[in-house]
Design a protein around this motif. Structure first.
Motif, mmCIF file in Angstrom:
data_model
loop_
_atom_site.group_PDB
_atom_site.id
_atom_site.type_symbol
_atom_site.label_atom_id
_atom_site.label_comp_id
_atom_site.label_asym_id
_atom_site.label_seq_id
_atom_site.Cartn_x
_atom_site.Cartn_y
_atom_site.Cartn_z
ATOM 1 N N ASP A 13 0.841 -1.198 0.000
ATOM 2 C CA ASP A 13 0.000 0.000 0.000
ATOM 3 C C ASP A 13 0.877 1.250 0.000
ATOM 4 N N THR A 14 1.025 1.877 -1.151
ATOM 5 C CA THR A 14 1.882 3.064 -1.245
ATOM 6 C C THR A 14 1.271 4.262 -0.518
ATOM 7 N N GLU A 15 -0.051 4.315 -0.458
ATOM 8 C CA GLU A 15 -0.687 5.424 0.252
ATOM 9 C C GLU A 15 -0.362 5.369 1.740
ATOM 10 N N ALA A 16 -0.353 4.167 2.297
ATOM 11 C CA ALA A 16 0.003 4.009 3.705
ATOM 12 C C ALA A 16 1.456 4.411 3.943
ATOM 13 N N PHE A 17 2.332 4.089 2.982
ATOM 14 C CA PHE A 17 3.743 4.482 3.081
ATOM 15 C C PHE A 17 3.868 6.000 3.126
ATOM 16 N N GLU A 18 3.180 6.684 2.226
ATOM 17 C CA GLU A 18 3.252 8.145 2.197
ATOM 18 C C GLU A 18 2.675 8.748 3.472
ATOM 19 N N GLN A 19 1.621 8.180 3.986
ATOM 20 C CA GLN A 19 1.035 8.674 5.226
ATOM 21 C C GLN A 19 1.991 8.482 6.407
ATOM 22 N N ALA A 20 2.705 7.345 6.389
ATOM 23 C CA ALA A 20 3.681 7.094 7.456
ATOM 24 C C ALA A 20 4.777 8.149 7.437
ATOM 25 N N TYR A 21 5.247 8.496 6.241
ATOM 26 C CA TYR A 21 6.295 9.514 6.158
ATOM 27 C C TYR A 21 5.757 10.912 6.443
ATOM 28 N N ALA A 22 4.499 11.144 6.148
ATOM 29 C CA ALA A 22 3.901 12.429 6.517
ATOM 30 C C ALA A 22 3.913 12.600 8.035
ATOM 31 N N ARG A 23 3.648 11.509 8.751
ATOM 32 C CA ARG A 23 3.710 11.563 10.214
ATOM 33 C C ARG A 23 5.154 11.684 10.701
ATOM 34 N N ALA A 24 6.049 10.916 10.082
ATOM 35 C CA ALA A 24 7.463 10.959 10.474
ATOM 36 C C ALA A 24 8.071 12.328 10.220
ATOM 37 N N ALA A 25 7.569 13.029 9.197
ATOM 38 C CA ALA A 25 8.127 14.334 8.834
ATOM 39 C C ALA A 25 7.968 15.359 9.951
ATOM 40 N N ARG A 26 7.019 15.134 10.844
ATOM 41 C CA ARG A 26 6.860 16.060 11.973
ATOM 42 C C ARG A 26 8.141 16.131 12.804
ATOM 43 N N PHE A 27 8.823 14.988 12.913
ATOM 44 C CA PHE A 27 10.050 14.953 13.706
ATOM 45 C C PHE A 27 11.207 15.596 12.944
ATOM 46 N N LEU A 28 11.233 15.421 11.622
ATOM 47 C CA LEU A 28 12.261 16.098 10.818
ATOM 48 C C LEU A 28 12.086 17.599 10.892
ATOM 49 N N ALA A 29 10.836 18.065 10.843
ATOM 50 C CA ALA A 29 10.567 19.504 10.863
ATOM 51 C C ALA A 29 11.003 20.139 12.178
ATOM 52 N N ARG A 30 11.035 19.371 13.238
ATOM 53 C CA ARG A 30 11.430 19.895 14.553
ATOM 54 C C ARG A 30 12.920 19.765 14.805
ATOM 55 N N ALA A 31 13.628 19.029 13.959
ATOM 56 C CA ALA A 31 15.051 18.755 14.196
ATOM 57 C C ALA A 31 15.913 19.910 13.677
ATOM 58 N N PRO A 32 16.685 20.562 14.530
ATOM 59 C CA PRO A 32 17.541 21.651 14.059
ATOM 60 C C PRO A 32 18.636 21.182 13.101
ATOM 61 N N GLN A 33 18.927 19.866 13.111
ATOM 62 C CA GLN A 33 19.960 19.328 12.220
ATOM 63 C C GLN A 33 19.441 19.121 10.797
ATOM 64 N N CYS A 34 18.125 19.154 10.608
ATOM 65 C CA CYS A 34 17.519 18.886 9.297
ATOM 66 C C CYS A 34 17.245 20.200 8.579
ATOM 67 N N ALA A 35 17.898 20.395 7.432
ATOM 68 C CA ALA A 35 17.721 21.624 6.660
ATOM 69 C C ALA A 35 16.639 21.502 5.601
ATOM 70 N N GLY A 36 16.135 20.289 5.367
ATOM 71 C CA GLY A 36 15.082 20.114 4.373
ATOM 72 C C GLY A 36 14.881 18.644 4.053
ATOM 73 N N TYR A 37 13.696 18.313 3.537
ATOM 74 C CA TYR A 37 13.410 16.922 3.187
ATOM 75 C C TYR A 37 12.370 16.894 2.083
ATOM 76 N N GLU A 38 12.365 15.794 1.326
ATOM 77 C CA GLU A 38 11.412 15.639 0.230
ATOM 78 C C GLU A 38 11.287 14.165 -0.118
ATOM 79 N N LEU A 39 10.063 13.677 -0.180
ATOM 80 C CA LEU A 39 9.790 12.317 -0.620
ATOM 81 C C LEU A 39 9.215 12.388 -2.030
ATOM 82 N N SER A 40 9.888 11.744 -2.998
ATOM 83 C CA SER A 40 9.454 11.777 -4.398
ATOM 84 C C SER A 40 9.087 10.374 -4.867
ATOM 85 N N ARG A 41 8.039 10.313 -5.678
ATOM 86 C CA ARG A 41 7.572 9.031 -6.222
ATOM 87 C C ARG A 41 7.925 8.956 -7.699
ATOM 88 N N CYS A 42 8.409 7.807 -8.135
ATOM 89 C CA CYS A 42 8.812 7.629 -9.533
ATOM 90 C C CYS A 42 7.571 7.619 -10.433
#
Length: 252
Positions: A13-42
Motif C-alpha cells: 500500500d503506497t498510500e500508507a507508506f506516504e502517510q507514514a512519512y507524513a507523520r514521520a516528517a513532523r520529527f524532521l521539521a522539529r530537528a535543528p539538524q535537518c535543513a530540508g526533506y522531500e519524498l518523491s515518487r517515480c
C-alpha cells in the motif's frame, strides 16, 4: 551539508507508506539538524520512491538527530518500511551548483558573499559610531565584519565557512556570553543593520526583507537572552539555516 538519499521499493500500500512519512516528517521539521526533506515518487515505476534529507552535517545526523530525543518517534513511524529500502547513500555537495528555475536560497538572492561582506562592512561603520550599541564593540577585531558576513552567509544558505573556519555555533555563542546586552541595544543593532542593507543595495523586495529581518529579530533576541548574567544556553548546536518562510521570492 550532507544530503541523505534513501531509495524505497514499496510492494504494498503506497498510500500508507506516504502517510507514514507524513507523520514521520513532523520529527524532521522539529530537528535543528535537518535543513530540508522531500519524498518523491517515480512517475515511471509508482512503487519506487526516493527520500532526500539535507542535514547540516554528517555528524549532526549521526550524533545529533539519531542520538537525540526526536529519532525514536521518527523511527517508530517508518519502522515497518525499513526492509523496503533498496539503497541508502550520503553525499557531500560539490562546487558545481546553480539555481536554474529552482527557488534560490536567501544567500543567492541577496547577492552572495560579496553582498554580505559589503553589508557587514557598512553596518559596523555605523555600529562603532553609535552611542547606544557602539560600546559593545569598543575592542572589535578588524576582521569581525568579515566573520559576521560568513555567519550570515551560512545561515542564509551559503557555504558552511563559519562552521569550517570559525568553529560554528559554539564560537558565535562565545561572543555573547556575559555581555549583558540590553533591549535598547538590540533594537539599535536591528535598526542599523536595516539601514546598512539599504545603503549597500541588498534586495528590497518584501519577500527577501521579511525573511532577512525575521532572522535578525530571532537571532538578536536569542543573543540578548544568552548574554545575560547567569544564562546557561546550550553549548553545542548547528548553525541555524533560514529560508523564505511563508513567502518565497516573487518572480513576477
Amino acid at each position: 551539508m550532507t544530503v541523505e538519499y534513501i531509495r524505497y521499493r514499496i510492494s504494498g500500500d503506497t498510500e500508507a507508506f506516504e502517510q507514514a512519512y507524513a507523520r514521520a516528517a513532523r520529527f524532521l521539521a522539529r530537528a535543528p539538524q535537518c535543513a530540508g526533506y522531500e519524498l518523491s515518487r517515480c512517475a515511471d515505476e509508482p512503487s519506487a520512491y526516493i527520500l532526500r534529507i539535507t542535514w547540516t552535517s554528517a555528524d549532526d545526523l549521526l550524533k545529533g538527530f539519531r542520538g537525540g530525543d526526536l529519532f525514536p518517534g521518527f523511527l517508530a513511524e517508518i519502522r515497518g518500511y525499513i526492509e523496503a529500502i533498496e539503497e541508502m547513500r550520503h553525499y557531500e555537495p560539490t562546487s558545481v551548483r546553480g539555481t536554474g528555475a529552482a527557488v534560490p536560497t536567501l544567500y543567492e538572492w541577496g547577492g552572495g558573499a560579496e553582498a554580505f561582506e559589503r553589508l557587514t562592512e557598512r553596518f559596523y561603520e555605523k555600529v562603532v559610531a553609535d552611542d547606544v550599541v557602539g560600546p559593545l564593540f569598543a575592542h572589535m577585531d578588524s576582521a569581525h565584519p568579515r566573520f559576521v558576513a560568513m555567519w550570515l552567509g551560512e545561515v542564509f544558505g551559503g557555504p558552511a565557512r563559519y562552521t569550517e573556519e570559525r568553529g560554528g555555533y559554539p564560537h558565535m555563542l562565545g561572543h555573547h556570553l556575559g555581555k549583558a546586552i540590553t533591549e535598547p541595544q538590540r533594537r539599535r543593532w536591528v535598526s542599523l543593520l536595516a539601514d546598512a542593507a539599504d545603503d549597500v543595495g541588498l534586495p528590497d523586495d518584501p519577500e527577501f526583507r521579511a525573511a532577512f529581518m525575521g532572522y535578525i529579530e530571532w537571532g538578536t533576541r536569542l543573543a540578548v537572552s544568552n548574554s545575560q548574567p547567569g544564562a546557561t544556553p546550550p553549548g553545542q548546536a548547528p548553525v541555524p539555516h533560514w529560508g523564505w518562510g511563508v513567502a518565497p521570492p516573487y518572480l513576477g
